[in-house]
Design an enzyme around this catalytic site. Structure first.
Site, mmCIF file in Angstrom:
data_model
loop_
_atom_site.group_PDB
_atom_site.id
_atom_site.type_symbol
_atom_site.label_atom_id
_atom_site.label_comp_id
_atom_site.label_asym_id
_atom_site.label_seq_id
_atom_site.Cartn_x
_atom_site.Cartn_y
_atom_site.Cartn_z
ATOM 1 N N GLY A 34 0.816 -1.210 0.000
ATOM 2 C CA GLY A 34 0.000 0.000 0.000
ATOM 3 C C GLY A 34 0.851 1.262 0.000
ATOM 4 O O GLY A 34 2.020 1.225 -0.373
ATOM 5 N N HIS A 80 4.692 2.462 -7.921
ATOM 6 C CA HIS A 80 3.710 1.386 -8.062
ATOM 7 C C HIS A 80 2.921 1.554 -9.360
ATOM 8 O O HIS A 80 2.567 0.580 -10.015
ATOM 9 C CB HIS A 80 2.722 1.394 -6.884
ATOM 10 N N GLN A 86 8.049 -9.383 7.721
ATOM 11 C CA GLN A 86 9.256 -8.853 7.087
ATOM 12 C C GLN A 86 9.794 -7.614 7.793
ATOM 13 O O GLN A 86 10.772 -7.028 7.358
ATOM 14 C CB GLN A 86 9.030 -8.590 5.598
ATOM 15 N N ASP A 116 14.070 -2.294 -5.169
ATOM 16 C CA ASP A 116 14.354 -3.343 -4.181
ATOM 17 C C ASP A 116 15.056 -4.488 -4.910
ATOM 18 O O ASP A 116 14.507 -5.563 -5.099
ATOM 19 C CB ASP A 116 13.053 -3.812 -3.530
ATOM 20 N N GLN A 147 15.580 -7.904 -3.214
ATOM 21 C CA GLN A 147 14.285 -8.594 -3.130
ATOM 22 C C GLN A 147 13.930 -9.219 -4.488
ATOM 23 O O GLN A 147 13.536 -10.389 -4.571
ATOM 24 C CB GLN A 147 13.209 -7.596 -2.706
ATOM 25 N N SER A 184 7.627 4.537 -0.239
ATOM 26 C CA SER A 184 6.598 4.921 0.728
ATOM 27 C C SER A 184 7.239 5.557 1.960
ATOM 28 O O SER A 184 6.604 6.340 2.665
ATOM 29 C CB SER A 184 5.804 3.690 1.146
HETATM 30 O O1 PAF Z 1 8.172 -4.664 -1.954
HETATM 31 C C1 PAF Z 1 7.180 -4.766 -1.198
HETATM 32 O O2 PAF Z 1 6.328 -3.870 -1.123
HETATM 33 C C2 PAF Z 1 7.045 -5.988 -0.307
HETATM 34 O O3 PAF Z 1 8.276 -6.451 0.117
HETATM 35 C C3 PAF Z 1 6.224 -7.113 -0.958
HETATM 36 C C4 PAF Z 1 6.899 -7.651 -2.208
HETATM 37 C C5 PAF Z 1 4.833 -6.612 -1.297
HETATM 38 C C6 PAF Z 1 6.082 -8.295 0.020
HETATM 39 O O4 PAF Z 1 5.436 -7.908 1.199
#
Ligand code: PAF
Length: 253
Positions: free
Chosen positions: A32, A38, A62, A150, A153, A186
């Protein structure tokens, strides 16, 4: 407005109905507090798929720091308006619905996830990979979209998808930046105006420094707390702190 699904059960019925008329499904997982970064993921998903699903879930597993979890911006109504026209379905589950087993089962990666971000945020990537696997299993998309901001990630998710033979294509999307160069996040909205202005030098210093040691020194001189600066495969990755806010970025120097 997109259709909002607040329980896993309700979403399950909808997802089964989608199977009845097979269409390509693009998935954008988020926590969010949506911003133009996004939007670029959602637009890409919209362009490549007949149906776009987004999740909004502030994933507790997380967060290694309870203050960070408590302070994470929650802006559901604005997020739904933001997604209007780009998204068909929004999944907004409760934590108890995503972790009915209480996080007894989790994905653990034992190498890259312990480095860089992982060295400073113990357990962070276990939480990310676990929730991403759960969400991919719930949504069963053809493609899933992750931002390059990220980067660690993104790489870990890609590696997990390969390692577990998950039937989804991971689509990387370029970092979106404000005009002064700061990567959208964010977390930026938690900075005071003065700190926000100073933060613009973060990517500039990363890009202009001769090496990681020089970048680290210059970031320190600029008043940032530096968690790490490292070059990997032609990319310079870094994390800094200012006003208790942690910012990450990566650039090609
Ligand atoms: O990048 C993010 O916003 C979060 O790490 C994700 C991939 C939605 C997982 O909670």
């Amino acid at each position: 407005m997109p259709r909002v699904h607040r329980s896993v059960r309700e979403w399950g019925a909808e997802r089964a109905a989608l199977d009845a008329k097979p269409r390509s499904i693009g998935f954008v997982p988020t926590m969010g507090a949506l911003h133009a970064g996004h939007r670029s993921l959602l637009e890409r998903a919209r362009a490549q798929n007949e149906c776009v699903v987004m999740s909004i879930f502030v994933n507790p597993t997380q967060f290694d720091n309870p203050g960070d979890l408590a302070g994470y911006p929650r802006t559901l109504e604005a997020d739904l308006a933001f997604a209007d026209g780009l998204v068909d379905h929004v999944l907004v589950p409760e934590a108890g619905d995503i972790y009915p087993e209480g996080y007894r089962f989790r994905v653990t990666e034992s190498d890259f996830s312990r480095q860089l971000e992982g060295a400073h945020r113990p357990g962070h990537f276990d939480g990310v990979l676990t929730v991403v696997l759960k969400l991919l299993n719930l949504v069963r998309p053809h493609r899933a979209y992750f931002g390059e901001k990220d980067r660690q990630q993104l790489e870990l998710v890609r590696d997990m998808v390969r390692a577990l033979f998950l039937p989804v294509e991971i689509i990387p999307c370029p970092t979106v930046r404000d005009p002064d160069g700061l990567a959208l996040s964010s977390r930026n909205r938690r900075l005071s105006p003065a700190a926000r202005a100073r933060a613009a030098s973060f990517p500039r210093i990363l890009r202009e420094s001769a090496g990681p040691a020089e970048a680290r020194a210059a970031l320190g001189l600029a008043g940032f707390g530096v968690d790490y600066v490292e070059d990997r495969g032609g990319v310079r990755l870094a994390a800094i702190r200012l006003e208790e806010v942690r910012l990450i970025d990566n650039v090609r120097p």
